[in-house]
Scaffold this motif. Structure first.
Motif, PDB file in Angstrom:
ATOM      1  N   ALA A  48       0.889  -1.691   0.021  1.00 33.71           N
ATOM      2  CA  ALA A  48       0.207  -0.157  -0.107  1.00 33.71           C
ATOM      3  C   ALA A  48       0.805   1.731   0.053  1.00 33.71           C
ATOM      4  CB  ALA A  48      -0.840  -0.554   1.430  1.00 33.71           C
ATOM      5  N   VAL A  49       1.675   1.110   0.820  1.00 36.25           N
ATOM      6  CA  VAL A  49       2.915   2.532   0.982  1.00 36.25           C
ATOM      7  C   VAL A  49       3.562   2.234  -0.814  1.00 36.25           C
ATOM      8  CG1 VAL A  49       4.733   3.043   1.876  1.00 36.25           C
ATOM      9  CG2 VAL A  49       3.331   2.207   2.880  1.00 36.25           C
ATOM     10  N   GLY A  50       4.055   1.324  -1.366  1.00 42.10           N
ATOM     11  CA  GLY A  50       4.384   2.045  -2.830  1.00 42.10           C
ATOM     12  C   GLY A  50       4.145   2.416  -3.368  1.00 42.10           C
ATOM     13  N   ALA A  51       2.653   1.280  -3.605  1.00 40.11           N
ATOM     14  CA  ALA A  51       1.522   2.319  -4.215  1.00 40.11           C
ATOM     15  C   ALA A  51       1.424   3.070  -3.955  1.00 40.11           C
ATOM     16  CB  ALA A  51       0.069   0.671  -4.211  1.00 40.11           C
ATOM     17  N   ALA A  52       1.962   4.171  -3.232  1.00 40.74           N
ATOM     18  CA  ALA A  52       1.198   5.498  -3.234  1.00 40.74           C
ATOM     19  C   ALA A  52       1.842   6.005  -3.670  1.00 40.74           C
ATOM     20  CB  ALA A  52       0.423   5.761  -1.261  1.00 40.74           C
TER      21      ALA A  52
END
Length: 462
Positions: A67-71
């Motif tokens: 989720a952090v990477g996708a953000a």
């Protein structure tokens, strides 16, 4: 003369197919990580002596990292390009895999899984976006479905690897060995061209035309596609500003977010992460649990070919209707079998068969098509932002599913848990009818024009 012409027309098709297959291998990395943790949890729990709640966090830490990477992937893919973002994801994947295999405590394993998730988040955002931008409108659905196919192959390969290592209990090898295909993927990425859409966004027109010639061959098609893209690029891409100012763009972002919630709450990843635990609840021993888990992976691979074969002929919505109905029935029967008990071989066989039916329903529908639709419905000027929002949602919902399944089993029981997911799949049929557009055979530019004209979401593909 005809033979020469045939060779010239075949070359771009072969080039485009190779580019899409190699980019879709990002899904292989994704699938390997999803599948590998399923077989490792039992041995991790035994070595570290941790409760189910800790196992849920070990499983779901990867999704939080994703989720952090996708953000951050939306900004990164716009600034650095799709290809360079995939390269960074591959480097992080290799490093994260090795750290998982070397973990010395539950906390270090959670941290390593988070780092691996960063890599997956970058790739999960960028690969479908890249595929949507290099594929032609006639093959776009099938090409993006290749990404989901690679995920399923990765899951299956990981399940087989887990089964082989399970006889020795070597969970470190289970988690670390996936660095090997990660290295191969990393080197393969160097031959990919940049996305022609991204090149035009950066003002590199000659390079974009060269890539389009490589992928399309026909100069008339190249000129038309370049003109369509340039028409949409007259205003620079500012996703956040567009989101604040344009209600129609907010509609497409909301649809992408809802589609990802739908995909995750089908319950598919519950099976992917906890398949051995599910088969244990059906009464199978450890060896049988692992082999049936591999059967789940194989079914997932084979059923994905249904979507690839039908998505550009049958259409998105009919496949989704069918898939959600199949999933609702499959999980409903599994829940019923768990309620009454699976004490005989026949009852166990029915429960396993219906779980595999559920897998078929997902792999032929929501698995590949949600990613396809999320790429298709976002307008070009805000595509990075829109796909970023939907991908971020995917991982947050994925984390919720992974972090709650064992808790649900221990609190409301296996039967009620499966009935809950069956009911959700039934509700998703109504959602598809009300909001999901049919985008088969429609260009991205046509979809965008109707969206921005205020046409209701389910009609923007007509």
């Amino acid at each position: 003369m005809n033979a020469v012409a045939a060779d010239l027309s075949a070359a771009p098709r072969a080039s485009a197919f190779f580019v899409c297959v190699l980019a879709a291998l990002a899904g292989l990395m994704f699938g390997l990580d999803i599948g590998v943790i399923s077989g490792a949890t039992t041995f991790i729990q035994a070595e570290f002596g941790v409760p189910d709640r800790t196992i849920e966090w070990i499983v779901s830490a990867m999704m939080f990292g994703a989720a952090v990477g996708a953000a951050g992937a939306g900004w990164m893919s716009a600034a650095l390009g799709r290809k360079r973002t995939l390269l960074l994801g591959a480097v992080l994947f290799v490093a994260g895999s090795l750290l998982c295999g070397a973990a010395w405590s539950p906390e270090s394993l959670i941290g390593a899984r988070f780092a691996l998730g960063l890599a997956i988040g970058l790739s999960a955002f960028t690969a479908p976006l890249y595929l949507a931008e290099v594929a032609s409108e006639g093959s776009r659905g099938a090409m993006i479905s290749l990404y989901q196919l690679m995920i399923t192959i990765g899951i299956f390969v990981a399940f087989l690897s887990d089964t082989a290592f399970s006889y020795s209990g070597s969970w470190r090898w289970m988690l670390g060995v996936i660095a090997i295909p990660g290295v191969l993927f990393l080197f393969g990425l160097f031959v990919l061209p940049d996305s022609p859409r991204w090149l035009l966004m950066r003002g590199r027109r000659n390079e974009a035309l060269a890539v389009l010639r490589q992928l399309r061959g026909d100069e008339a098609v190249v000129a038309r596609e370049a003109a369509d893209i340039e028409e949409q690029l007259r205003t620079p891409q500012h996703g956040w500003s567009l989101f604040l100012e344009n209600a129609d763009f907010r509609r497409s972002v909301a649809l992408g977010v809802m589609l990802q919630l739908v995909q995750q709450f089908t319950g598919m990843n519950v099976v992917m992460y906890y398949a051995p635990r599910i088969f244990q609840g059906m009464g199978y021993d450890t060896a049988s649990q692992m082999w049936f888990t591999a059967a789940v992976g194989l079914t997932n691979v084979l059923a994905t070919f249904i979507a690839i074969g039908l998505v550009d002929r049958w259409g998105r919505k009919p496949i989704l209707y069918t898939g959600f109905a199949v999933m609702a029935v499959g999980l409903g029967v599994v829940g019923t079998m768990m309620y009454f008990g699976t004490t005989t071989r026949g009852e166990q066989a029915v429960a396993v068969s219906m779980l595999l039916v559920f897998i078929v329903g997902f792999a032929m529908s929501a698995g590949p098509l949600i990613w396809t639709l999320c790429s298709e419905v976002q307008p070009l000027k805000g595509r990075d932002f829109g796909v970023g929002c939907s991908t971020f949602t995917n991982w947050i919902a994925n984390m919720v599913v992974g972090a709650t399944f064992l808790t649900l089993l221990n609190s409301i029981g296996a039967a009620a848990t499966f009935w809950l997911y069956a009911a959700l799949n039934a509700l998703f049929i109504a959602f598809t009818w009300a909001f999901v557009p049919e985008t088969r055979g429609v260009t991205l530019e046509q979809i965008e024009r109707k969206l921005m004209q205020g046409v209701r979401l389910r009609d923007i593909g007509r």
